[in-house]
Design an enzyme around this catalytic site. Structure first.
Site, PDB file in Angstrom:
ATOM      1  N   CYS A  19     -52.971  90.355  -4.592  1.00  0.00           N
ATOM      2  CA  CYS A  19     -52.987  89.038  -5.236  1.00  0.00           C
ATOM      3  C   CYS A  19     -54.181  88.903  -6.174  1.00  0.00           C
ATOM      4  O   CYS A  19     -54.072  88.311  -7.254  1.00  0.00           O
ATOM      5  CB  CYS A  19     -53.020  87.951  -4.161  1.00  0.00           C
ATOM      6  SG  CYS A  19     -52.806  86.277  -4.810  1.00  0.00           S
ATOM      7  N   CYS A  48     -47.306  94.243   1.916  1.00  0.00           N
ATOM      8  CA  CYS A  48     -47.777  94.183   3.308  1.00  0.00           C
ATOM      9  C   CYS A  48     -47.186  95.335   4.120  1.00  0.00           C
ATOM     10  O   CYS A  48     -45.967  95.441   4.263  1.00  0.00           O
ATOM     11  CB  CYS A  48     -47.395  92.856   3.945  1.00  0.00           C
ATOM     12  SG  CYS A  48     -47.875  92.748   5.695  1.00  0.00           S
ATOM     13  N   PHE A  99     -16.471 112.750 -17.255  1.00  0.00           N
ATOM     14  CA  PHE A  99     -16.995 112.577 -18.609  1.00  0.00           C
ATOM     15  C   PHE A  99     -18.487 112.275 -18.571  1.00  0.00           C
ATOM     16  O   PHE A  99     -19.013 111.618 -19.466  1.00  0.00           O
ATOM     17  CB  PHE A  99     -16.295 111.404 -19.308  1.00  0.00           C
ATOM     18  CG  PHE A  99     -14.816 111.583 -19.543  1.00  0.00           C
ATOM     19  CD1 PHE A  99     -14.264 112.839 -19.717  1.00  0.00           C
ATOM     20  CD2 PHE A  99     -13.980 110.487 -19.611  1.00  0.00           C
ATOM     21  CE1 PHE A  99     -12.909 113.000 -19.952  1.00  0.00           C
ATOM     22  CE2 PHE A  99     -12.616 110.635 -19.849  1.00  0.00           C
ATOM     23  CZ  PHE A  99     -12.079 111.897 -20.011  1.00  0.00           C
ATOM     24  N   CYS A 130     -21.216 114.464 -16.566  1.00  0.00           N
ATOM     25  CA  CYS A 130     -22.193 115.401 -16.012  1.00  0.00           C
ATOM     26  C   CYS A 130     -23.306 115.668 -17.022  1.00  0.00           C
ATOM     27  O   CYS A 130     -23.046 116.182 -18.115  1.00  0.00           O
ATOM     28  CB  CYS A 130     -21.515 116.714 -15.632  1.00  0.00           C
ATOM     29  SG  CYS A 130     -22.666 117.959 -15.000  1.00  0.00           S
TER      30      CYS A 130
END
Length: 500
Positions: A452, A485, A232, A234
């Protein structure tokens, strides 16, 4: 050791192509490096380390594997194997399990050798493909959706968003349903069940009306299917009241589920669409209609890659394109959210959840189990890497269950639900956990400082040696620096403060 941060990661072998018939294996007489590299790629490095020979042959080896590589000199095979020996293996406190008994589970009561099933898609669309998957170790298949429609596919029909190494992050398809006739598909089911009686066939179907839902369900049961999955959801078959058009209307979900239930006595699953704000209403409708389980999620409606010159999104088909279904690892957070919604819904207690959406590694699979998934379906990762990924999926999950002392998959199912909050307002907000810099890993790139400064709270500076310095008075513990990082040289620290 219970694994968290891997000692080796994909970044360490970013140039490995994960070859078919790998030249590195052909060049090595001591260790078959390709499987080891593949285990690293799929975060299964502890299994790889424990399968190494007792004596390390790479110490004195001139590394012909690296010269034979299709990217000669670009993949540090010898170094990676040495790191498995000396960084990973010493931390392996749990021996490899002797068998796969812990992986045994079920699909609505139908025994599964392990929780891994091929999702309904091109990866499970012919007899030969399903047979090869079974031989590789997959416990079951959700066969590509059976229908009475005359299917003609577009070309091309795939596009993708890729990472820096070229691997697929997000995948778009405009693929439709099975292009075999119903009779041809039933013959495939009979052959599969005869030749692989212990494997599970989950027959995905899509009807155009109640009569078709009933007839297709009946035929699948009579021809060897162990369970039926009602598609029910696709996104590429939405016109005319099909696919996700049904999944968005709970009344239709209940109606067509009940129709299939009337002619089908084997377990019935409903595959739900993610193209809704909430999945619970449709899920509850499926339960009222007689469903035994739920499968989620199907692909997400998407647009990918609009060409700046032709203005056509990908894939372009003779100057046109279309909204298609998005899958791959990129959709995993959305899939987890929906599985958690279903898992936490008390009205759905007892319903089997077959989890789908971005599973590539055993840890991806585990996350779905922890949020309520009892079986796991995989498609896009197989399209990219092949059926062979089942080895690392099974081995990694089996070792984890052993490490934790679980007797089986069921013991881990849903353990993450009780600590999952519906919104962020309920979270504790008085503690700040500072980041900790691992200086031996730091290369002084300054990415943490940039992030930051321009995206955080200006709490990280760089000293004269190009090493990060934290200003604790400014740091709010957001951990953006950990994420950016490139060296994994920042970890959550032990130092924390409590606001007053």
């Amino acid at each position: 050791m219970i694994r968290n941060e891997p000692s080796i990661s994909r970044a360490d072998m970013i140039r490995c192509a994960l070859c078919d018939r790998p030249p590195c294996d052909e060049a090595c007489n001591e260790v078959k490096p390709a499987a080891l590299l593949r285990s690293i790629w799929f975060r299964n490095e502890q299994t790889a380390a424990q399968r190494l020979p007792e004596t390390n042959p790479c110490l004195t080896c001139p590394a012909p594997c690296e010269r034979a590589c299709v990217r000669a000199g670009e993949v540090p095979v010898r170094d990676l194997i040495n790191r498995l020996y000396y960084q990973v293996k010493p931390d392996c406190e749990t021996k490899l399990p002797e068998n796969e008994e812990r992986l045994r589970c079920d699909l609505c009561g139908v025994p599964l050798e392990n929780p891994f099933i091929l999702a309904s898609s091109v990866v499970a669309s012919t007899y030969d493909m399903c047979a090869r998957a079974f031989e590789a170790g997959w416990a079951g298949i959700s066969f590509k959706t059976v229908c009475t429609l005359d299917i003609h596919e577009a070309s091309p029909r795939f596009s993708a968003i890729t990472g820096s190494d070229g691997s697929i992050i997000g995948f778009k398809n405009i693929e439709q349903l099975s292009d075999h006739s119903v009779a041809e598909n039933m013959e495939i089911f009979r052959r599969l069940k005869k030749n692989y009686p212990t494997k599970v066939i989950l027959a995905s179907i899509m009807g155009q009306n109640e009569a078709e839902w009933k007839e297709l369900a009946r035929l699948c049961e009579e021809n060897g299917a162990d369970a039926v999955e009602l598609n029910f959801s696709c996104p590429n078959m939405a016109e005319g009241g099909l696919g996700s058009d049904i999944g968005q209307v709970p009344e239709l979900v209940e109606r067509f589920t009940a129709a299939a239930r009337r002619s089908c006595h084997i377990p019935l699953l409903v595959k739900l669409t993610p193209n809704v704000a909430s999945m619970s209403e449709a899920a509850e409708a499926a339960m009222r209609g007689g469903a035994d389980g739920l499968a989620a999620i199907n692909t997400i409606k998407s647009i990918v890659g609009v060409n700046p010159h032709t203005y056509i999104s990908a894939p372009a088909v003779h100057g046109q394109s279309a909204v298609g279904g998005y899958s791959g690892n990129a959709v995993k957070p959305i899939a987890l959210r929906f599985i958690a919604e279903l898992g936490k819904n008390p009205k759905l207690k007892g319903m089997h959840l077959s989890a789908i959406g971005g599973i590539e590694t055993w840890q991806d699979a585990l996350e779905f189990i922890l949020l309520g998934g009892r079986s796991l379906q995989v498609a896009t990762a197989v399209m990219q890497y092949g059926y062979r990924i089942i080895d690392d999926l099974k081995d990694g999950l089996n070792l984890y269950l052993t490490e934790k002392g679980f007797s089986g998959v069921r013991e881990a199912t849903g353990l993450g639900l009780d600590v999952l909050n519906e919104n962020t307002q309920t979270l504790e907000r008085d503690t700040v956990i500072f980041p900790q810099f691992v200086m031996e890993r730091c290369i002084g790139c300054g990415r943490c400082g940039i992030a930051c400064r321009d995206g955080g709270h200006q709490a990280i500076g760089m000293n004269e040696e190009r090493r990060p310095v934290l200003n604790g008075k400014r740091c709010v513990g957001c951990h953006l620096c950990l994420l950016v990082c490139p060296q994994r040289a920042i970890i959550p620290g032990n130092k924390r403060i409590t606001r007053h």
